[in-house]
Write a protein that holds these residues in place. Structure first.
Motif, PDB file in Angstrom:
ATOM      1  N   LEU A 180      26.542 -18.491  12.648  1.00  0.00           N
ATOM      2  CA  LEU A 180      27.018 -19.840  12.373  1.00  0.00           C
ATOM      3  C   LEU A 180      28.096 -19.727  11.315  1.00  0.00           C
ATOM      4  O   LEU A 180      27.986 -18.895  10.407  1.00  0.00           O
ATOM      5  CB  LEU A 180      25.863 -20.707  11.861  1.00  0.00           C
ATOM      6  CG  LEU A 180      26.193 -22.129  11.419  1.00  0.00           C
ATOM      7  CD1 LEU A 180      26.235 -23.051  12.644  1.00  0.00           C
ATOM      8  CD2 LEU A 180      25.140 -22.657  10.451  1.00  0.00           C
ATOM      9  N   PHE A 181      29.164 -20.533  11.425  1.00  0.00           N
ATOM     10  CA  PHE A 181      30.118 -20.550  10.312  1.00  0.00           C
ATOM     11  C   PHE A 181      30.513 -21.978   9.977  1.00  0.00           C
ATOM     12  O   PHE A 181      30.572 -22.853  10.838  1.00  0.00           O
ATOM     13  CB  PHE A 181      31.345 -19.659  10.560  1.00  0.00           C
ATOM     14  CG  PHE A 181      32.158 -19.978  11.782  1.00  0.00           C
ATOM     15  CD1 PHE A 181      33.209 -20.886  11.712  1.00  0.00           C
ATOM     16  CD2 PHE A 181      31.906 -19.334  12.985  1.00  0.00           C
ATOM     17  CE1 PHE A 181      33.991 -21.151  12.824  1.00  0.00           C
ATOM     18  CE2 PHE A 181      32.682 -19.591  14.104  1.00  0.00           C
ATOM     19  CZ  PHE A 181      33.727 -20.514  14.028  1.00  0.00           C
ATOM     20  N   GLY A 182      30.716 -22.176   8.669  1.00  0.00           N
ATOM     21  CA  GLY A 182      31.097 -23.483   8.162  1.00  0.00           C
ATOM     22  C   GLY A 182      32.477 -23.431   7.541  1.00  0.00           C
ATOM     23  O   GLY A 182      32.847 -22.429   6.913  1.00  0.00           O
ATOM     24  N   ILE A 183      33.222 -24.511   7.716  1.00  0.00           N
ATOM     25  CA  ILE A 183      34.585 -24.604   7.202  1.00  0.00           C
ATOM     26  C   ILE A 183      34.694 -25.876   6.381  1.00  0.00           C
ATOM     27  O   ILE A 183      34.336 -26.969   6.849  1.00  0.00           O
ATOM     28  CB  ILE A 183      35.610 -24.635   8.351  1.00  0.00           C
ATOM     29  CG1 ILE A 183      35.502 -23.361   9.194  1.00  0.00           C
ATOM     30  CG2 ILE A 183      37.026 -24.820   7.824  1.00  0.00           C
ATOM     31  CD1 ILE A 183      36.337 -23.385  10.458  1.00  0.00           C
ATOM     32  N   GLY A 184      35.179 -25.750   5.155  1.00  0.00           N
ATOM     33  CA  GLY A 184      35.355 -26.941   4.334  1.00  0.00           C
ATOM     34  C   GLY A 184      35.324 -26.632   2.853  1.00  0.00           C
ATOM     35  O   GLY A 184      34.890 -25.554   2.424  1.00  0.00           O
ATOM     36  N   SER A 220      21.443 -26.739   8.361  1.00  0.00           N
ATOM     37  CA  SER A 220      20.637 -27.209   7.235  1.00  0.00           C
ATOM     38  C   SER A 220      20.007 -26.036   6.492  1.00  0.00           C
ATOM     39  O   SER A 220      19.932 -26.028   5.257  1.00  0.00           O
ATOM     40  CB  SER A 220      19.552 -28.165   7.734  1.00  0.00           C
ATOM     41  OG  SER A 220      20.125 -29.324   8.297  1.00  0.00           O
ATOM     42  N   ALA A 221      19.526 -25.050   7.247  1.00  0.00           N
ATOM     43  CA  ALA A 221      18.923 -23.885   6.610  1.00  0.00           C
ATOM     44  C   ALA A 221      19.948 -23.093   5.817  1.00  0.00           C
ATOM     45  O   ALA A 221      19.665 -22.597   4.718  1.00  0.00           O
ATOM     46  CB  ALA A 221      18.273 -22.996   7.671  1.00  0.00           C
ATOM     47  N   LEU A 222      21.172 -22.985   6.353  1.00  0.00           N
ATOM     48  CA  LEU A 222      22.221 -22.271   5.634  1.00  0.00           C
ATOM     49  C   LEU A 222      22.604 -23.014   4.361  1.00  0.00           C
ATOM     50  O   LEU A 222      22.792 -22.401   3.301  1.00  0.00           O
ATOM     51  CB  LEU A 222      23.443 -22.103   6.532  1.00  0.00           C
ATOM     52  CG  LEU A 222      24.639 -21.381   5.908  1.00  0.00           C
ATOM     53  CD1 LEU A 222      24.254 -19.976   5.474  1.00  0.00           C
ATOM     54  CD2 LEU A 222      25.815 -21.336   6.868  1.00  0.00           C
ATOM     55  N   ILE A 247      20.245 -16.437   9.957  1.00  0.00           N
ATOM     56  CA  ILE A 247      19.981 -17.365   8.858  1.00  0.00           C
ATOM     57  C   ILE A 247      18.488 -17.524   8.630  1.00  0.00           C
ATOM     58  O   ILE A 247      17.721 -17.687   9.579  1.00  0.00           O
ATOM     59  CB  ILE A 247      20.637 -18.731   9.150  1.00  0.00           C
ATOM     60  CG1 ILE A 247      22.161 -18.569   9.175  1.00  0.00           C
ATOM     61  CG2 ILE A 247      20.236 -19.777   8.131  1.00  0.00           C
ATOM     62  CD1 ILE A 247      22.891 -19.757   9.755  1.00  0.00           C
ATOM     63  N   SER A 248      18.086 -17.446   7.374  1.00  0.00           N
ATOM     64  CA  SER A 248      16.719 -17.627   6.868  1.00  0.00           C
ATOM     65  C   SER A 248      15.810 -16.439   7.155  1.00  0.00           C
ATOM     66  O   SER A 248      14.634 -16.467   6.797  1.00  0.00           O
ATOM     67  CB  SER A 248      16.067 -18.911   7.423  1.00  0.00           C
ATOM     68  OG  SER A 248      15.503 -18.715   8.708  1.00  0.00           O
TER      69      SER A 248
END
Length: 481
Positions: A445-449, A336-338, A416-417
């Motif tokens: 953390l990593f996000g894919i999409g 959420s912070a990212l 993050i943050s």
């Protein structure tokens, strides 16, 4: 305790004599402030004409005006001196006279000649909040005052008066220590819920009697500290930190967050970091049980949200099995912070119909095999991988093998943050390379999409501009903060 520019003290002035020199608006304001605190204020005007505000104060009987110059005053009996001095020479002379008489002195707008300062005030008397910037930024002090004004209800003054009337009776019923503090913490909770009614005192005395009659047992509160920025703490988390006897905190908790805790609370590091020597979960569970059984109010302070890969389930089960009261205060999870920090909607309706939080490693530290990787490789889902720094390359290869396009956008972020946050944007096929560039010594953390497509496009455009088209054609993305 970190260094203090000044030490905030509260001086009782009721019935005490204060000398004010000068007839300006600034002198009038200081005189009114002293009078509001109950001081016996005499304003020496000399040849100055009294400001209208001073005349109004005299008319109300709140100050006395004298036509004499301050140098002609009999300083015997004055306990504070405030001067509005036009020149440096007068300021030096005023201060010297005050010091010779043994009187603390303040020269308005001349900090070098001041023994004490006036800060911004939030008045819920008998609750009084003073704010000082040590003269460096008065406007900032005023802004802080406005912020605090919105947080402290007007009814706080009534509750403070009620507390004063109950203090002796509570002291007789409850011994110093956990029982008495538990009562007053309950009192504080009530004080932010509206004005006290006529029966409030009786109810509070009854509660004190009940607390005295029952054995004191401790409790444990699992508190989410968020990803690192102390401003992302919830108000409820702040209250828990302020009421704790002991704080068991993770290795990732920032010093700025610990600084917000109750000064008297014992702080114990129970760090758990992947790939490093850490406290065993069994030891942490035992510490919480032992402390709670000793009657302590324990805060288990966890990075992020306790319920998202925080092993809170094991801790809650151990505490409940032992009959220890346990509660959970959620925190801002890293995903959420990212999303907030990159102004990204994780469920943008044009890109994703769901979002998943997935662990990046198993108990053994390897790639999890009990995950439905085909389901994870859903192009209409945003997937956020926690604790996947060391398995990132394998994750990327596995998802591609399950059918997720190699050019699917990826965002990696570390710390993050926090002030040293770092990010990498690129394609799924380059996930391992991106992780190598970011590194995994810090929380990653990593996000894919597809929700990250715009970020990836901006990163590629910047790369083309900075390093030339030949690097962009190789599919690399820059590391950007």
């Amino acid at each position: 305790m970190e260094d203090l520019a000044v030490l905030p003290l509260f001086f009782r002035l009721k019935g005490r004599a204060v000398l004010v020199a000068g007839g300006s608006d600034a002198a009038a304001w200081k005189a009114e402030l002293m009078a509001a605190a109950g001081a016996d204020v005499t304003v020496f005007l000399g040849r100055e004409a009294a400001d209208e505000a001073l005349l109004a104060l005299e008319a109300d009987g709140r100050v006395r005006l004298s036509g004499a110059h301050w140098s002609a005053a009999d300083w015997n009996g004055f306990e504070l001196a405030l001067g509005d001095c036009d020149s440096e020479e007068e300021a030096q002379t005023f201060r010297a006279r005050a010091k010779a008489e043994g009187v603390p002195v303040n020269v308005i707008d001349k900090p070098a000649y001041c023994d004490f300062q006036f800060g911004s005030i939030v008045n819920r008397s008998p609750v009084v909040v003073g704010i000082s910037t040590d003269g460096a930024a008065p406007i900032l002090g005023q802004a802080i005052r406005r912020r605090i004004e919105t947080l402290l209800p007007k009814a706080l003054a009534e509750w403070a008066g009620l507390a004063a009337s109950l203090r002796e009776a509570i002291g007789a019923r409850l011994k110093p220590g956990g029982a008495r503090r538990a009562f007053w913490e309950h009192f504080v909770d009530l004080s932010f819920s509206g004005s006290p009614d006529e029966a409030a005192a009786d109810r509070l005395l009854t509660r004190a009697t009940q607390i005295a009659a029952s054995p004191q047992t401790g409790s444990v509160t699992l508190v989410g500290a968020g990803p690192g920025d102390p401003e992302l703490l919830t108000l409820k988390a702040m209250r828990a930190l302020q009421s704790a006897d002991v704080i068991l905190f993770d290795d990732l908790i920032s010093p700025e967050i610990l600084e917000l805790a109750r000064r008297e609370a014992k702080r114990m590091l129970v760090g758990k970091r992947g790939g490093r020597t850490s406290c065993r979960q069994e030891d942490i569970n035992r510490m919480m049980l032992d402390l709670a059984r000793a009657g302590k109010r324990v805060v288990r302070l966890k990075s992020g949200d306790p319920s998202v890969f925080g092993r809170s389930g094991e801790e809650i089960a151990a505490l409940k099995d032992a009959g220890i009261p346990v509660s959970v205060i959620p925190g801002i999870t890293a995903a959420s912070a990212l999303a907030a920090g990159t102004t990204t909607s994780l469920t943008h309706r044009d890109c994703a119909q769901s979002v998943r939080f997935v662990t990046g490693h198993s108990k053994k530290g390897a790639l999890p095999e009990d995950i439905d990787w085909r389901a994870i490789a859903d192009p209409t889902t945003t997937t956020m991988f926690y604790m996947g720094g060391r398995t990132a390359g394998e994750i990327g290869a596995r998802l591609i093998a399950e059918g997720l396009p190699p050019d699917t956008p990826v965002l990696i972020a570390a710390n993050i943050s926090r002030p040293d946050e770092r990010r990498w944007f690129g394609a799924l096929a380059m996930l391992g390379e991106g992780m190598a560039e970011i590194g995994h010594d810090n929380p990653v953390l990593f996000g894919i999409g597809q929700v990250f497509a715009r970020k990836a496009a901006l990163a590629e455009a910047r790369l083309i501009q900075e390093t030339g088209r030949r690097y962009a054609n190789r599919g690399r993305a820059p590391c950007c903060g």
